[in-house]
Design an enzyme around this catalytic site. Sequence first.
Site, PDB file in Angstrom:
ATOM      1  N   HIS A  30       0.810  -1.227   0.000  1.00  0.00           N
ATOM      2  CA  HIS A  30       0.000   0.000   0.000  1.00  0.00           C
ATOM      3  C   HIS A  30       0.837   1.268   0.000  1.00  0.00           C
ATOM      4  O   HIS A  30       0.295   2.354  -0.130  1.00  0.00           O
ATOM      5  CB  HIS A  30      -0.935  -0.003   1.215  1.00  0.00           C
ATOM      6  CG  HIS A  30      -2.019  -1.023   1.084  1.00  0.00           C
ATOM      7  ND1 HIS A  30      -3.295  -0.700   0.703  1.00  0.00           N
ATOM      8  CD2 HIS A  30      -1.996  -2.367   1.235  1.00  0.00           C
ATOM      9  CE1 HIS A  30      -4.025  -1.801   0.650  1.00  0.00           C
ATOM     10  NE2 HIS A  30      -3.253  -2.818   0.976  1.00  0.00           N
ATOM     11  N   ASP A  33       3.175   9.443  -0.979  1.00  0.00           N
ATOM     12  CA  ASP A  33       2.021   8.706  -0.481  1.00  0.00           C
ATOM     13  C   ASP A  33       1.768   7.551  -1.439  1.00  0.00           C
ATOM     14  O   ASP A  33       1.799   7.753  -2.656  1.00  0.00           O
ATOM     15  CB  ASP A  33       0.791   9.632  -0.454  1.00  0.00           C
ATOM     16  CG  ASP A  33      -0.124   9.332   0.721  1.00  0.00           C
ATOM     17  OD1 ASP A  33      -0.086   8.196   1.203  1.00  0.00           O
ATOM     18  OD2 ASP A  33      -0.863  10.248   1.147  1.00  0.00           O
TER      19      ASP A  33
HETATM   20  O1  LIG Z   1      -1.555   1.054  10.975  1.00  0.00           O
HETATM   21  P1  LIG Z   1      -0.951   2.404  11.202  1.00  0.00           P
HETATM   22  O2  LIG Z   1       0.493   2.341  11.543  1.00  0.00           O
HETATM   23  O3  LIG Z   1      -1.758   3.209  12.174  1.00  0.00           O
HETATM   24  O4  LIG Z   1      -1.026   3.218   9.810  1.00  0.00           O
HETATM   25  C1  LIG Z   1      -2.198   3.343   9.044  1.00  0.00           C
HETATM   26  C2  LIG Z   1      -2.033   2.783   7.653  1.00  0.00           C
HETATM   27  O5  LIG Z   1      -1.220   3.665   6.892  1.00  0.00           O
HETATM   28  C3  LIG Z   1      -0.800   3.268   5.616  1.00  0.00           C
HETATM   29  O6  LIG Z   1      -1.797   3.419   4.605  1.00  0.00           O
HETATM   30  C4  LIG Z   1      -1.538   3.238   3.210  1.00  0.00           C
HETATM   31  O7  LIG Z   1      -2.617   2.613   2.553  1.00  0.00           O
HETATM   32  C5  LIG Z   1      -3.524   3.426   1.846  1.00  0.00           C
HETATM   33  C6  LIG Z   1      -4.501   2.531   1.103  1.00  0.00           C
HETATM   34  O8  LIG Z   1      -3.894   1.733   0.179  1.00  0.00           O
HETATM   35  C7  LIG Z   1      -2.836   4.376   0.909  1.00  0.00           C
HETATM   36  O9  LIG Z   1      -3.810   5.267   0.328  1.00  0.00           O
HETATM   37  C8  LIG Z   1      -1.814   5.207   1.681  1.00  0.00           C
HETATM   38  O10 LIG Z   1      -1.090   6.000   0.757  1.00  0.00           O
HETATM   39  C9  LIG Z   1      -0.856   4.311   2.442  1.00  0.00           C
HETATM   40  O11 LIG Z   1      -0.038   5.132   3.268  1.00  0.00           O
HETATM   41  C10 LIG Z   1      -0.233   1.875   5.675  1.00  0.00           C
HETATM   42  O12 LIG Z   1       0.147   1.454   4.393  1.00  0.00           O
HETATM   43  C11 LIG Z   1      -1.138   0.881   6.361  1.00  0.00           C
HETATM   44  O13 LIG Z   1      -0.509  -0.378   6.446  1.00  0.00           O
HETATM   45  C12 LIG Z   1      -1.428   1.389   7.745  1.00  0.00           C
HETATM   46  O14 LIG Z   1      -2.310   0.516   8.407  1.00  0.00           O
HETATM   47  O1  LIG Z   2     -10.656  11.356  11.275  1.00  0.00           O
HETATM   48  C1  LIG Z   2     -10.400  10.613  10.339  1.00  0.00           C
HETATM   49  C2  LIG Z   2      -9.532  11.011   9.320  1.00  0.00           C
HETATM   50  C3  LIG Z   2      -9.264  10.138   8.285  1.00  0.00           C
HETATM   51  N1  LIG Z   2      -9.851   8.927   8.244  1.00  0.00           N
HETATM   52  C4  LIG Z   2      -9.625   8.017   7.114  1.00  0.00           C
HETATM   53  O2  LIG Z   2      -8.270   7.617   7.036  1.00  0.00           O
HETATM   54  C5  LIG Z   2      -7.987   7.268   5.712  1.00  0.00           C
HETATM   55  C6  LIG Z   2      -6.658   7.823   5.309  1.00  0.00           C
HETATM   56  O3  LIG Z   2      -6.210   7.125   4.191  1.00  0.00           O
HETATM   57  P1  LIG Z   2      -5.096   7.655   3.208  1.00  0.00           P
HETATM   58  O4  LIG Z   2      -4.969   6.680   2.136  1.00  0.00           O
HETATM   59  O5  LIG Z   2      -5.411   9.020   2.758  1.00  0.00           O
HETATM   60  O6  LIG Z   2      -3.745   7.708   4.070  1.00  0.00           O
HETATM   61  P2  LIG Z   2      -3.058   6.689   5.116  1.00  0.00           P
HETATM   62  O7  LIG Z   2      -3.425   7.194   6.463  1.00  0.00           O
HETATM   63  O8  LIG Z   2      -3.572   5.347   4.835  1.00  0.00           O
HETATM   64  O9  LIG Z   2      -1.603   6.830   4.876  1.00  0.00           O
HETATM   65  C7  LIG Z   2      -9.122   7.792   4.834  1.00  0.00           C
HETATM   66  O10 LIG Z   2      -9.925   6.728   4.394  1.00  0.00           O
HETATM   67  C8  LIG Z   2      -9.880   8.691   5.777  1.00  0.00           C
HETATM   68  O11 LIG Z   2     -11.260   8.763   5.549  1.00  0.00           O
HETATM   69  C9  LIG Z   2     -10.691   8.535   9.256  1.00  0.00           C
HETATM   70  O12 LIG Z   2     -11.203   7.420   9.220  1.00  0.00           O
HETATM   71  N2  LIG Z   2     -10.958   9.407  10.289  1.00  0.00           N
END
Ligand SMILES: O=P(O)(O)OC[C@H]1O[C@H](O[C@H]2O[C@H](CO)[C@@H](O)[C@H](O)[C@H]2O)[C@H](O)[C@@H](O)[C@@H]1O
Ligand SMILES: O=c1ccn([C@@H]2O[C@H](COP(=O)(O)OP(=O)(O)O)[C@@H](O)[C@H]2O)c(=O)[nH]1
Length: 729
Positions: free
Chosen positions: A167, A374
């Site tokens: 991701h 990202d």
């Molecule tokens: O589990 P955390 O350490 O709290 O982090 C949250 C997630 O962040 C990352 O999200 C990614 O996936 C998205 C969907 O494919 C994508 O839009 C975004 O650009 C990525 O940063 C991470 O990859 C997840 O594993 C985490 O759970």
């Molecule tokens: O208060 C919040 C702010 C963000 N999001 C969700 O967190 C996700 C963020 O995903 P993104 O791919 O933009 O970034 P990531 O955190 O996975 O790197 C989106 O689906 C948002 O709707 C949420 O559930 N609650």
Amino acid sequence: MARTIIVSNRLPVKVQRDSNGDLQYKSSEGGLATGLGSIYKDGDNVWVGWPGLYFKDKNKAQKAEVTEKLTSENMDPVYLSESEIKLFYEGFSNETLWPTFHYFNQYALYKKSYYDAYKKVNQKFCDAVLELANPDDTIWIHDYQLMLVPDMIRQKLPDASIGFFLHIPFPSFEVFRLLPWRRELLDGVLGSDLVGFHTYDDMRHFLSAVSRICFIGNQQGQITKDRRTIMIDSFPIGIDYDKYANSSAAPSTLSKEVKFRTSMGDQKLMLSIDRLDYSKGIAARLEIFDIFLSKYPEYQNKISLIMVVVPSRDTVEKYKNLKEEVDLLVGRINGKYGSMNWTPIHYFYRSFPLDDLSAFYRMADVALVTPMRDGMNLVCKEYVASKLDKKGVLILSEMAGASKELSEALIVNPNDKHQVVDAIYKALTMPVEEQEKHMAFMQKAIKKFDIHHWVKLFLDRLNSVKEQQKVMGTKVMDDSMVENIVNEFKSKEKRLLFLDYDGTLVPFNSDPKEAKPDDELRNLLTQLTADKNTNVVIISGRDKDTLQEWLGEFDVEFVGEHGVWLKMRGEDWKTIDSLDDSWKDAIRPILEMYTDKTPRSFIEEKDYSLVWHYRQVETGLGELRAREIISHLKYLSSNMNLEVLEGNKVVEIKNLEINKGKATSRWADTKNKNNFVFAVGDDWTDEDTFKAMPKHACTIKVGDLRSAAKYSVKDHFAVRELLSLMANS
Ligand SMILES: O=P(O)(O)OC[C@H]1O[C@H](O[C@H]2O[C@H](CO)[C@@H](O)[C@H](O)[C@H]2O)[C@H](O)[C@@H](O)[C@@H]1O
Ligand SMILES: O=c1ccn([C@@H]2O[C@H](COP(=O)(O)OP(=O)(O)O)[C@@H](O)[C@H]2O)c(=O)[nH]1
């Protein structure tokens, strides 16, 4: 019934303790959880992952309660100890892999203790999957926290259907190579059958790392490892479009919007939503807003930035520091520009439920999504889906995977602060018709490629990769097959064996002159040819002089230069009369030109063919030059009745009418069903031999499953072992 087992570090539900120590169940933030959250409840599917907190021994009862609740909702919790959270999650995942993969390698820590814990926890996830998995289940592993899991499962379930999706970005080879555990990580991922990335760039970076670190090339994204084909492709993740569109239209959202609007007054609103993460460019965005307000002072008192920052990984040092930096910047900007009735930045350091987010999305005239890197970024897609009236402008960083799909947004480089400032101005002054036009295009794109489409695309593809593996027809040779072949060899009065040389009887050598037969091979040939009813034909691309010098002392027959030269028992070498080699004068200078610009490449000249070798050339460059040569020679060769073939680190140019398959027709004995007929080889030239063999022949491919041969063996050791069993039967 076959299920899909989703495996990711974080479950879509996060369990937390409130101030009384009581448990609370919340939806996880972050793209992975919100993206896949829509599908895991289907049927018997199950999601394996960490619930987000740890339990001390004394909390056994609470842990049991969590397990029961999550299990009843199709989740299978994997619990991590306090030290595993520290070393595996905060450590290797978020202090080593995350910064490296997001091009913040100056933040990366390379600690062995982190990697050891990563390996241990990956094994824990693997064990949890093995407990659950049935043979026909599909196992879909997600993200950088679990890169070793695919191969760990493959070792235990060799036939399992395993997909892996990353991701986050996959960095260029020059950055990825910095990791001390780069090889292990790639080998881990390559346990999968299908590997998916958000963008084509991520995919090609991965393929380049595989080529340079594992020395495995690819053909249109398909690679072969341990005789298994693996597909690498890009699958940009989508959102649950209808969920966001419906939520935007819901009465509860509308009333929230009214409430928020009233409290903020009549001004333009710009929105940013991210987890607290240095990759999201939050601090730079605040500086940009500061520059904007000073460059366009007419917008002071007329625009506010709603900035939602969701707490994330706040026990990791860099994240803690960032929190302080953001707090300071917000305070400074609000202090610098704010007034009694205008707050430039409405800053929320917490997460919001969907209807609040939908109200923000509806209200925002501009969404400012400017990550430094990202993987995808779902927030920008959610903004677009929520704009039911199509009014609003998205400013999107070119460093987000989403920018590849949302090209109607105002695409910016987040490092070019003045470009972003001007994009804000452009967004605020954009005519409504233009806003509607762009929004309509983007909505159409993300509505079609929604999360359901993404899941289906990935799983269907995984299925078809699996089917393709099965119908390849070539069976991996096992002990019972060996036994049958040896018995057949023994039972037949006459035997004809076509043996390729390089890569089949001897290992592939980076210097072709070094591949002389060793003592073991010499003994084997002596034993095999001791029985005059066993006829051994060495069928090779090598020139006749080398074959004669290395193997001439044995009672074997020869095909040299892929069929240009033949030597039957008791006869001299002979060639096909009609062959012409005058074409070489036209082709040689072209190959010399490529040799001059490609260090360590060389030309081999045979009687009726020319070969350009690149086995010693820098990985990647050799392949590039080979493609250049092939395209350079395309028209010339067809006019001259030549064939240009790409082999194992070679490009060979030869007369069209020559190939090993045609050469075998000289041995009429192959047609006789009473004879034992056998052919073994390792590369594309041997495919012609296999295809020319009669149905009753035993054909064996070395090292690959994609072949017209019936069986496949791993390497030249396996070939020698089989031949030795035959010779001694
Ligand atoms: O589990 P955390 O350490 O709290 O982090 C949250 C997630 O962040 C990352 O999200 C990614 O996936 C998205 C969907 O494919 C994508 O839009 C975004 O650009 C990525 O940063 C991470 O990859 C997840 O594993 C985490 O759970
Ligand atoms: O208060 C919040 C702010 C963000 N999001 C969700 O967190 C996700 C963020 O995903 P993104 O791919 O933009 O970034 P990531 O955190 O996975 O790197 C989106 O689906 C948002 O709707 C949420 O559930 N609650």
